[in-house]
Enzyme design. Structure first.
Site, short mmCIF file in Angstrom:
data_model
loop_
_atom_site.label_atom_id
_atom_site.label_comp_id
_atom_site.label_asym_id
_atom_site.label_seq_id
_atom_site.Cartn_x
_atom_site.Cartn_y
_atom_site.Cartn_z
N GLY A 141 0.76 -1.24 0.00
CA GLY A 141 0.00 0.00 0.00
C GLY A 141 0.79 1.30 0.00
N LYS A 143 1.97 2.81 -2.60
CA LYS A 143 1.44 3.66 -3.67
C LYS A 143 -0.01 4.01 -3.39
CE LYS A 143 4.54 1.27 -6.81
NZ LYS A 143 4.56 -0.10 -6.25
N CYS A 257 8.06 -4.07 -11.65
CA CYS A 257 9.44 -3.73 -11.26
C CYS A 257 10.38 -4.78 -11.85
CB CYS A 257 9.58 -3.61 -9.75
SG CYS A 257 9.09 -5.08 -8.84
C1 LIG Z 1 3.86 -5.58 -6.84
S1 LIG Z 1 2.80 -5.99 -5.52
C2 LIG Z 1 1.86 -4.53 -5.33
C3 LIG Z 1 2.58 -3.44 -4.55
C4 LIG Z 1 1.67 -2.31 -4.17
N1 LIG Z 1 1.03 -1.71 -5.33
C5 LIG Z 1 2.41 -1.23 -3.39
O1 LIG Z 1 2.84 -0.25 -4.00
O2 LIG Z 1 2.59 -1.35 -2.19
C6 LIG Z 1 1.68 -7.09 -6.28
C7 LIG Z 1 0.49 -7.45 -5.43
O3 LIG Z 1 -0.41 -8.20 -6.26
C8 LIG Z 1 -1.09 -9.10 -5.43
N2 LIG Z 1 -1.68 -10.12 -6.31
C9 LIG Z 1 -1.13 -11.27 -6.78
N3 LIG Z 1 -2.00 -11.91 -7.58
C10 LIG Z 1 -3.12 -11.14 -7.62
C11 LIG Z 1 -4.39 -11.27 -8.26
N4 LIG Z 1 -4.65 -12.30 -9.05
N5 LIG Z 1 -5.30 -10.30 -8.05
C12 LIG Z 1 -5.04 -9.23 -7.27
N6 LIG Z 1 -3.87 -9.07 -6.62
C13 LIG Z 1 -2.92 -10.01 -6.80
C14 LIG Z 1 -0.04 -9.61 -4.47
O4 LIG Z 1 -0.64 -10.13 -3.30
C15 LIG Z 1 0.78 -8.34 -4.23
O5 LIG Z 1 0.32 -7.71 -3.06
#
Ligand SMILES: C[S@@+](CC[C@H](N)C(=O)[O-])C[C@H]1O[C@@H](n2cnc3c(N)ncnc32)[C@H](O)[C@@H]1O
Length: 329
Positions: A141, A143, A257
């Site tokens: 969270g 972002k 990333c």
């Molecule tokens: C790159 S991280 C996001 C980081 C977040 N936007 C931040 O800035 O703190 C990717 C996220 O996608 C979630 N995720 C994985 N598969 C998913 C899905 N099918 N649907 C929704 N979220 C998913 C993971 O649990 C993870 O928290």
């Protein structure tokens, strides 16, 4: 919290799979790991050197609680040496603060430690205070909370993640930072209900995280990447659903990333082939490289050059890919 049942089952399957297939330690240094990108990454030697430079600490000011000047004065009174990142008035770079959670100003949630590239990504979403915004993959969270801050705690942010355990970290972060315009949901993003449409959708997909292979604040390079089968298909399904959730005239930001063109330009090319989507320039002033229009034998749509690749030797942070996409009808 709205909870979908299907994501929980798929997560349990995911956990079992990871237990059977433990993380693999990279057998080679990052230069060798990334040698297949030699032609793609400008100034490849400088890029490799930058991976060994310690990651700087960036503090994103929480303007819901205090101004940048107030934050800076308070932290400098504690003897910290700070510089304002010139392209935005929201980020301070700390010369030496390996544990950014120690100053009392962190507990007072006056700032949030956040990679500069993560801030740039949220700035590209550029939400207005009256927007309805969906963050499809939200946790932990950093972002999301910045998006709420940019909206001045007005409008509505729907913060979604398929992992209920990771949502616990998200809600703790939102509470600590004083965010009050956000509701939390727990759906598989690719199955997020199509009941409503959003002005902005942000989709920060799970990815192979190659861009985080850089020396951390303690000077070591994490050299572990977990193999993730099905990742590219998941990213594309998330991107398609993100687009379908936009109202006409709405805009989405897709980010990863990782360096891998398949997960970046490949995903955007897939969207362009499936939907009437348009790539928009990113109107921010940070060093970056354009999106690729060719990778090995694959040609991408020329408009993909408007996407951004952020490399650590160009902007002193971790790597990011960003695409801004609009829906006309
Ligand atoms: C790159 S991280 C996001 C980081 C977040 N936007 C931040 O800035 O703190 C990717 C996220 O996608 C979630 N995720 C994985 N598969 C998913 C899905 N099918 N649907 C929704 N979220 C998913 C993971 O649990 C993870 O928290």
């Amino acid at each position: 919290m709205v909870t979908g049942k299907e994501p929980e089952r798929s997560q349990r399957r995911g956990r079992k799979r990871r237990l059977r297939s433990p993380a693999k330690t990279l057998p080679e240094p990052p230069e060798a790991r990334f040698s297949r990108y030699r032609e793609m990454i400008p100034e490849f030697s400088a890029f490799c050197r930058s991976l060994y430079a310690a990651l700087p600490t960036h503090l994103r000011v929480n303007t819901l609680k205090a101004s940048t000047t107030e934050n800076r004065l308070r932290l400098e009174r504690r003897g910290l040496s700070l510089a304002l990142v010139v392209q935005t008035d929201l980020v301070l770079r700390a010369a030496s603060l390996p544990q950014p959670g120690t100053p009392v100003e962190y507990a007072l949630s006056l700032f949030h430690p956040q990679a500069l590239s993560s801030v740039v990504t949220a700035l590209a979403v550029a939400p207005a205070p009256d927007h309805l915004l969906l963050d499809l993959c939200t946790s932990p969270g950093s972002k999301t909370s910045l998006l709420a801050q940019l909206m001045k705690n007005r409008g509505v942010v729907v913060a979604n993640d398929s992992s209920s355990s990771r949502l616990a970290t998200l809600t703790a972060n939102l509470k600590r930072l004083g965010v009050t315009n956000t509701v939390v949901t727990c759906y598989s993003g690719q199955q997020f209900p199509l009941h409503g449409r959003f002005h902005r959708v942000f989709v920060d997909v799970p990815c192979s995280t190659e861009g985080t292979l850089r020396a951390g604040v303690h000077g070591t390079i994490p050299a572990t990447i977990r193999p993730r089968p099905g990742l590219v298909a998941l990213q594309r399904a998330l991107l398609l659903r993100a687009f379908d959730l936009l109202e006409p005239g709405g805009m989405l930001v897709y980010s990863t990333c990782t360096y891998d063109p398949q997960e970046n330009e490949g995903a955007i090319q897939f969207l362009l082939e499936q939907r009437l989507a348009r790539i928009q320039p990113i109107v921010l002033d940070f060093p970056h490289s354009p999106g690729l229009t060719r990778w090995q034998e694959t040609l991408y749509d020329p408009s993909i050059q408007h996407c951004w690749r952020i490399y650590p030797h160009q902007l002193d942070t971790v790597r990011f890919f960003l695409a801004r996409v609009t829906r006309d009808v």
